[in-house]
Design an enzyme around this catalytic site. Structure first.
Site, PDB file in Angstrom:
ATOM      1  N   LYS A  45      39.725  41.929  30.066  1.00 51.56           N
ATOM      2  CA  LYS A  45      39.889  40.585  30.632  1.00 51.56           C
ATOM      3  C   LYS A  45      38.703  40.211  31.512  1.00 51.56           C
ATOM      4  O   LYS A  45      38.385  39.031  31.663  1.00 51.56           O
ATOM      5  CB  LYS A  45      41.212  40.475  31.393  1.00 51.56           C
ATOM      6  CG  LYS A  45      41.442  41.532  32.466  1.00 51.56           C
ATOM      7  CD  LYS A  45      41.125  41.067  33.856  1.00 51.56           C
ATOM      8  CE  LYS A  45      41.440  42.138  34.883  1.00 51.56           C
ATOM      9  NZ  LYS A  45      41.209  41.720  36.264  1.00 51.56           N
ATOM     10  N   GLY A  64      47.514  43.753  37.262  1.00 49.20           N
ATOM     11  CA  GLY A  64      47.993  42.475  37.778  1.00 49.20           C
ATOM     12  C   GLY A  64      48.868  41.717  36.795  1.00 49.20           C
ATOM     13  O   GLY A  64      49.570  42.343  36.002  1.00 49.20           O
TER      14      GLY A  64
END
Length: 333
Positions: free
Chosen positions: A194, A139
C-alpha cells in the site's frame, strides 16, 4: 494480556510513540527502546517525545526507557518492533540477546532492504523466531490520529490466535478498535504494497491528475494487490477488509501519509534525494518498490502489476513521471 507478561516497544518514531500511548492507556507497563539519549532524557523530564507526536503526554510511571536494545529484549515477553524498515537491520545488529523464545510483532510497514524479506520472514530466517511466535500489527491507523484520539482500527495477525487475541485486548481502548486475523503473510505484504500505491497516488496528484483518476488508480491498486499477494501465498482472504483495502485508502488519500507526500513531490519534479531530504522522514514505499519489483522478477508466473512497474521506472530507472503515467493510464480500467 495475562498478568505479568512484559511488553517491549522497539523504536522512537511517531508510530512507536503512538503504540506506547495506546498500550499505556490500559495501565500496561512498557519497556521502551529508543536510540536517542536526548529523547529519553526529555521524556523523563517533560513527559513528551521531543521529536514525534510531541502533543502526546506519556505516562512515565508505566515506562521503562532505555537506549540499550538488549535490555528491552531481555525484559520483555512480547516485542513490538516499530522501526522504519530501512533501519531495522542495523538496529538488530546491536542485539546480542536471542529472541526466539519471545513473541515478536511487527508494526513495520515495509520490507528489509538488505535481505528483501518482509519483516516476519526476516525474524524467522535471521533470528530463528518460529512463525507461531511472529505477528503483525496493521491499520488503517495513522499515528497522528492516535495522538488526537480519533477513532481508529487495528488488525492483529498471528498464526497463534491466542497471542493475537491477547495483544488485541492490550491495544483496545476507547478510541482503538481491534480485530484479529490469521493471514500473517497477506497482511504484511499488504502493509508493504500500500505504500507503493500511495506513492503512485502522490505522483498522480503532483502531476495534476484529479479525484476521478485517483479513484480509478486506487480501484486498480487493490486488484493488483490481490493478484500480487495471491501469487505469494494464496489463501481465503477478503481483500476488501480494512487491513487491506482500508489501509490502502488511508495511505493513498490522507494528508498524514508520508508516502503520498513523497510521491507528490516526485510528481512535481523533485528528485528522490531532494524529496527525502525535504521530508526528513522515511518513505517506506521507496524501498518497498525495489523489493517488490525484484520479487516479481523471481516469480515463475508473474502477476500483472502495471502500477508497481510504473513507480519503479520513475524511482529507480529515472523515467519521466509524466510520460510514465500517460502510459499507465492506458493500462488501467
Amino acid at each position: 494480556m495475562k498478568n505479568g507478561v512484559q511488553i517491549g516497544v522497539i523504536g522512537g518514531g511517531s508510530w512507536a510513540t503512538a503504540l506506547v500511548k495506546i498500550i499505556t492507556e490500559n495501565n500496561t507497563k512498557v519497556h521502551w527502546y529508543m536510540r536517542s539519549e536526548y529523547a529519553i532524557e526529555h521524556i523523563k523530564k517533560e513527559s513528551h517525545n521531543p521529536n514525534y507526536l510531541s502533543s502526546v503526554e506519556l505516562h512515565l510511571d508505566l515506562l521503562e526507557l532505555t537506549s540499550d536494545i538488549n535490555e528491552v529484549a531481555e525484559s520483555s515477553d512480547v516485542l513490538i518492533f516499530a522501526i522504519p524498515s530501512a533501519f531495522l537491520y542495523s538496529e538488530l545488529e546491536k542485539m546480542t540477546v536471542p529472541i526466539k523464545e519471545q513473541t515478536v510483532f511487527s508494526a513495520i510497514k515495509g520490507i528489509v532492504p538488505e535481505t528483501g524479506l518482509i519483516v516476519g520472514e526476516h525474524f524467522h530466517k535471521k533470528h530463528n523466531v518460529p512463525f507461531t511466535n511472529i505477528g503483525v500489527i496493521t491499520g488503517p491507523c495513522h499515528a497522528e490520529e492516535v495522538a488526537l484520539e480519533r477513532l481508529s482500527y487495528l488488525t492483529i495477525a498471528c498464526a497463534d490466535e491466542d497471542k493475537a487475541e491477547n495483544l488485541a485486548n492490550v491495544l483496545k481502548n476507547k478510541y482503538i478498535r481491534t480485530k484479529v486475523s490469521d493471514d500473517i503473510i497477506g497482511t504484511e505484504y499488504a502493509a508493504m504494497l500500500k505504500n507503493i500505491y500511495a506513492i503512485a497516488a502522490g505522483i498522480a496528484n503532483g502531476l495534476g491528475y484529479g479525484d476521478n483518476f485517483q479513484s480509478v488508480l486506487m480501484s486498480n491498486a487493490i486488484r493488483e494487490m490481490k493478484r500480487f499477494i495471491d501469487r505469494i501465498y494464496k489463501m481465503k482472504r477478503n481483500i476488501n477488509n480494512s487491513a487491506y483495502l482500508g489501509d490502502l485508502l488511508v495511505t493513498g488519500y490522507s494528508s498524514f501519509s508520508r508516502n503520498r507526500m513523497f510521491g507528490t513531490m516526485i510528481g512535481k519534479g523533485y528528485t528522490v534525494k531532494s524529496a527525502m531530504l525535504e521530508m526528513k522522514m522515511v518513505a517506506e514505499g521507496y524501498y518497498a518498490t525495489k523489493s517488490a519489483q525484484a520479487l516479481i522478477a523471481k516469480l515463475e508466473r508473474k502477476s500483472k502489476t502495471p502500477i508497481i512497474n510504473a513507480v519503479h521506472k520513475i524511482l529507480y530507472e529515472h523515467k519521466d513521471p509524466k510520460k510514465t503515467f500517460e502510459k499507465l493510464t492506458e493500462k488501467l480500467d
